[in-house]
Motif scaffolding. Structure first.
Motif, PDB file in Angstrom:
ATOM      1  N   MET A   5       0.734  -1.071  -0.180  1.00  0.00           N
ATOM      2  CA  MET A   5      -0.093  -0.113  -0.061  1.00  0.00           C
ATOM      3  C   MET A   5       0.976   1.377   0.031  1.00  0.00           C
ATOM      4  SD  MET A   5      -3.213   0.730   2.516  1.00  0.00           S
ATOM      5  CE  MET A   5      -4.487   0.427   1.553  1.00  0.00           C
ATOM      6  N   ALA A   6       0.651   2.253  -0.662  1.00  0.00           N
ATOM      7  CA  ALA A   6       1.294   3.388  -0.830  1.00  0.00           C
ATOM      8  C   ALA A   6       1.419   4.219   0.424  1.00  0.00           C
ATOM      9  CB  ALA A   6       0.636   4.292  -1.849  1.00  0.00           C
ATOM     10  N   LYS A   7       2.119   5.128   0.781  1.00  0.00           N
ATOM     11  CA  LYS A   7       2.344   5.818   1.936  1.00  0.00           C
ATOM     12  C   LYS A   7       2.389   7.400   1.477  1.00  0.00           C
ATOM     13  CE  LYS A   7       4.563   2.357   4.749  1.00  0.00           C
ATOM     14  NZ  LYS A   7       3.551   2.249   6.178  1.00  0.00           N
ATOM     15  N   LEU A   8       1.973   8.345   2.432  1.00  0.00           N
ATOM     16  CA  LEU A   8       1.874   9.562   2.354  1.00  0.00           C
ATOM     17  C   LEU A   8       2.925  10.449   3.318  1.00  0.00           C
ATOM     18  CD1 LEU A   8      -1.915  10.087   1.777  1.00  0.00           C
ATOM     19  CD2 LEU A   8      -0.048   9.940  -0.047  1.00  0.00           C
ATOM     20  N   ARG A   9       3.510  11.098   2.592  1.00  0.00           N
ATOM     21  CA  ARG A   9       4.361  11.952   3.746  1.00  0.00           C
ATOM     22  C   ARG A   9       3.824  13.282   4.084  1.00  0.00           C
ATOM     23  NH1 ARG A   9      10.134  12.249   2.695  1.00  0.00           N
ATOM     24  NH2 ARG A   9       9.918  10.484   4.260  1.00  0.00           N
ATOM     25  N   ILE A  10       3.141  13.562   5.051  1.00  0.00           N
ATOM     26  CA  ILE A  10       2.464  14.977   5.260  1.00  0.00           C
ATOM     27  C   ILE A  10       3.277  15.850   6.138  1.00  0.00           C
ATOM     28  CG2 ILE A  10       0.162  15.727   6.497  1.00  0.00           C
ATOM     29  CD1 ILE A  10      -0.488  12.688   6.268  1.00  0.00           C
ATOM     30  N   THR A  11       3.442  17.277   5.578  1.00  0.00           N
ATOM     31  CA  THR A  11       4.177  18.112   6.325  1.00  0.00           C
ATOM     32  C   THR A  11       3.296  19.130   6.491  1.00  0.00           C
ATOM     33  OG1 THR A  11       6.042  17.335   5.182  1.00  0.00           O
ATOM     34  CG2 THR A  11       6.367  19.458   6.174  1.00  0.00           C
ATOM     35  N   GLN A  12       3.424  19.747   7.729  1.00  0.00           N
ATOM     36  CA  GLN A  12       2.700  20.865   8.289  1.00  0.00           C
ATOM     37  C   GLN A  12       3.372  22.248   7.505  1.00  0.00           C
ATOM     38  OE1 GLN A  12       1.765  21.392  12.381  1.00  0.00           O
ATOM     39  NE2 GLN A  12       0.918  23.400  11.834  1.00  0.00           N
ATOM     40  N   ILE A  13       2.735  22.977   6.737  1.00  0.00           N
ATOM     41  CA  ILE A  13       3.665  24.134   6.297  1.00  0.00           C
ATOM     42  C   ILE A  13       3.053  25.520   6.805  1.00  0.00           C
ATOM     43  CG2 ILE A  13       4.229  23.138   4.217  1.00  0.00           C
ATOM     44  CD1 ILE A  13       1.881  24.524   2.784  1.00  0.00           C
ATOM     45  N   ARG A  14       1.928  25.447   7.441  1.00  0.00           N
ATOM     46  CA  ARG A  14       1.357  26.762   8.187  1.00  0.00           C
ATOM     47  C   ARG A  14       0.773  26.608   9.475  1.00  0.00           C
ATOM     48  NH1 ARG A  14      -2.716  29.941   4.552  1.00  0.00           N
ATOM     49  NH2 ARG A  14      -2.194  31.403   6.243  1.00  0.00           N
ATOM     50  N   SER A  15       0.747  27.649  10.065  1.00  0.00           N
ATOM     51  CA  SER A  15       0.522  27.463  11.512  1.00  0.00           C
ATOM     52  C   SER A  15      -1.223  27.044  11.957  1.00  0.00           C
ATOM     53  CB  SER A  15       0.732  28.754  12.325  1.00  0.00           C
ATOM     54  OG  SER A  15       0.219  28.818  13.472  1.00  0.00           O
ATOM     55  N   GLU A  16      -1.363  26.431  12.946  1.00  0.00           N
ATOM     56  CA  GLU A  16      -2.853  26.229  13.249  1.00  0.00           C
ATOM     57  C   GLU A  16      -3.336  27.259  13.843  1.00  0.00           C
ATOM     58  OE1 GLU A  16      -1.923  24.152  17.479  1.00  0.00           O
ATOM     59  OE2 GLU A  16      -1.694  23.107  15.738  1.00  0.00           O
ATOM     60  N   ILE A  17      -2.758  28.398  14.202  1.00  0.00           N
ATOM     61  CA  ILE A  17      -3.296  29.439  14.976  1.00  0.00           C
ATOM     62  C   ILE A  17      -4.185  29.994  14.116  1.00  0.00           C
ATOM     63  CG2 ILE A  17      -2.725  31.866  15.914  1.00  0.00           C
ATOM     64  CD1 ILE A  17      -0.205  30.573  16.992  1.00  0.00           C
ATOM     65  N   VAL A  38       4.259  10.066   8.350  1.00  0.00           N
ATOM     66  CA  VAL A  38       4.217   9.293   7.238  1.00  0.00           C
ATOM     67  C   VAL A  38       3.166   8.326   7.763  1.00  0.00           C
ATOM     68  CG1 VAL A  38       5.103   7.269   5.941  1.00  0.00           C
ATOM     69  CG2 VAL A  38       6.534   9.205   6.376  1.00  0.00           C
ATOM     70  N   ARG A  39       2.167   8.372   6.765  1.00  0.00           N
ATOM     71  CA  ARG A  39       0.822   7.709   6.838  1.00  0.00           C
ATOM     72  C   ARG A  39       0.369   6.644   5.871  1.00  0.00           C
ATOM     73  NH1 ARG A  39       0.082   7.854  12.377  1.00  0.00           N
ATOM     74  NH2 ARG A  39      -0.037   9.999  13.139  1.00  0.00           N
ATOM     75  N   GLU A  40      -0.285   5.853   5.906  1.00  0.00           N
ATOM     76  CA  GLU A  40      -0.890   4.833   4.855  1.00  0.00           C
ATOM     77  C   GLU A  40      -1.831   5.741   4.278  1.00  0.00           C
ATOM     78  OE1 GLU A  40      -1.947   0.816   5.736  1.00  0.00           O
ATOM     79  OE2 GLU A  40      -0.160   0.235   6.705  1.00  0.00           O
ATOM     80  N   VAL A  91      -1.083  21.944   5.127  1.00  0.00           N
ATOM     81  CA  VAL A  91      -0.046  21.001   4.883  1.00  0.00           C
ATOM     82  C   VAL A  91       0.060  20.607   3.228  1.00  0.00           C
ATOM     83  CG1 VAL A  91      -1.017  19.588   6.943  1.00  0.00           C
ATOM     84  CG2 VAL A  91      -1.949  18.972   4.530  1.00  0.00           C
ATOM     85  N   ARG A  92       1.473  20.007   3.500  1.00  0.00           N
ATOM     86  CA  ARG A  92       1.998  19.458   1.968  1.00  0.00           C
ATOM     87  C   ARG A  92       1.971  17.982   2.012  1.00  0.00           C
ATOM     88  NH1 ARG A  92       6.708  22.168   1.518  1.00  0.00           N
ATOM     89  NH2 ARG A  92       7.838  20.454   2.505  1.00  0.00           N
ATOM     90  N   VAL A  93       1.379  17.458   0.863  1.00  0.00           N
ATOM     91  CA  VAL A  93       1.535  15.903   0.972  1.00  0.00           C
ATOM     92  C   VAL A  93       2.276  15.271  -0.328  1.00  0.00           C
ATOM     93  CG1 VAL A  93       0.018  13.893   0.750  1.00  0.00           C
ATOM     94  CG2 VAL A  93      -1.123  15.804   1.924  1.00  0.00           C
ATOM     95  N   GLU A  94       3.115  14.127   0.141  1.00  0.00           N
ATOM     96  CA  GLU A  94       4.049  13.883  -1.031  1.00  0.00           C
ATOM     97  C   GLU A  94       3.639  12.286  -0.906  1.00  0.00           C
ATOM     98  OE1 GLU A  94       8.061  15.088  -0.749  1.00  0.00           O
ATOM     99  OE2 GLU A  94       7.227  16.219   1.038  1.00  0.00           O
ATOM    100  N   GLU A  95       3.624  11.561  -2.092  1.00  0.00           N
ATOM    101  CA  GLU A  95       3.632  10.107  -1.846  1.00  0.00           C
ATOM    102  C   GLU A  95       5.085   9.615  -2.035  1.00  0.00           C
ATOM    103  OE1 GLU A  95       1.841   6.369  -4.668  1.00  0.00           O
ATOM    104  OE2 GLU A  95       0.739   8.536  -4.689  1.00  0.00           O
ATOM    105  N   VAL A  96       5.301   8.421  -0.990  1.00  0.00           N
ATOM    106  CA  VAL A  96       6.683   8.026  -0.833  1.00  0.00           C
ATOM    107  C   VAL A  96       6.719   6.534  -0.860  1.00  0.00           C
ATOM    108  CG1 VAL A  96       7.413   9.972   0.855  1.00  0.00           C
ATOM    109  CG2 VAL A  96       6.411   7.755   1.545  1.00  0.00           C
ATOM    110  N   ASP A  97       7.713   5.962  -1.211  1.00  0.00           N
ATOM    111  CA  ASP A  97       7.792   4.618  -1.429  1.00  0.00           C
ATOM    112  C   ASP A  97       7.937   3.784   0.056  1.00  0.00           C
ATOM    113  OD1 ASP A  97       7.912   4.845  -4.255  1.00  0.00           O
ATOM    114  OD2 ASP A  97      10.303   4.988  -4.104  1.00  0.00           O
TER     115      ASP A  97
END
Length: 61
Positions: A1-13, A36-38, A54-60
């Motif tokens: 199953m593919a995995k996603l790398r999720i990176t926070q790029i902006r504040s939650e405030i 990294v999440r499924e 957030v920014r989302v990238e697909e990773v191996d």
């Protein structure tokens, strides 16, 4: 199953409570923090809630 790398790029405030809680559920605590999440429908739904924070990238596996 593919995995996603999720990176926070902006504040939650200034976000809604639901958005802040969604970031915590995804495991994000600070800007430039990443996790990294499924690639599952539940995770995609959470990403849709905070897509502007957030920014989302697909990773191996």
């Amino acid at each position: 199953m593919a995995k996603l790398r999720i990176t926070q790029i902006r504040s939650e405030i200034g976000g809604t409570r639901n958005q802040r809680e969604t970031l915590r559920t995804l495991g994000l605590r600070r800007i430039n923090g990443s996790t990294v999440r499924e690639d599952r429908p539940e995770v995609r739904g959470m990403i849709a809630t905070v897509t502007h924070l957030v920014r989302v990238e697909e990773v191996d596996s």
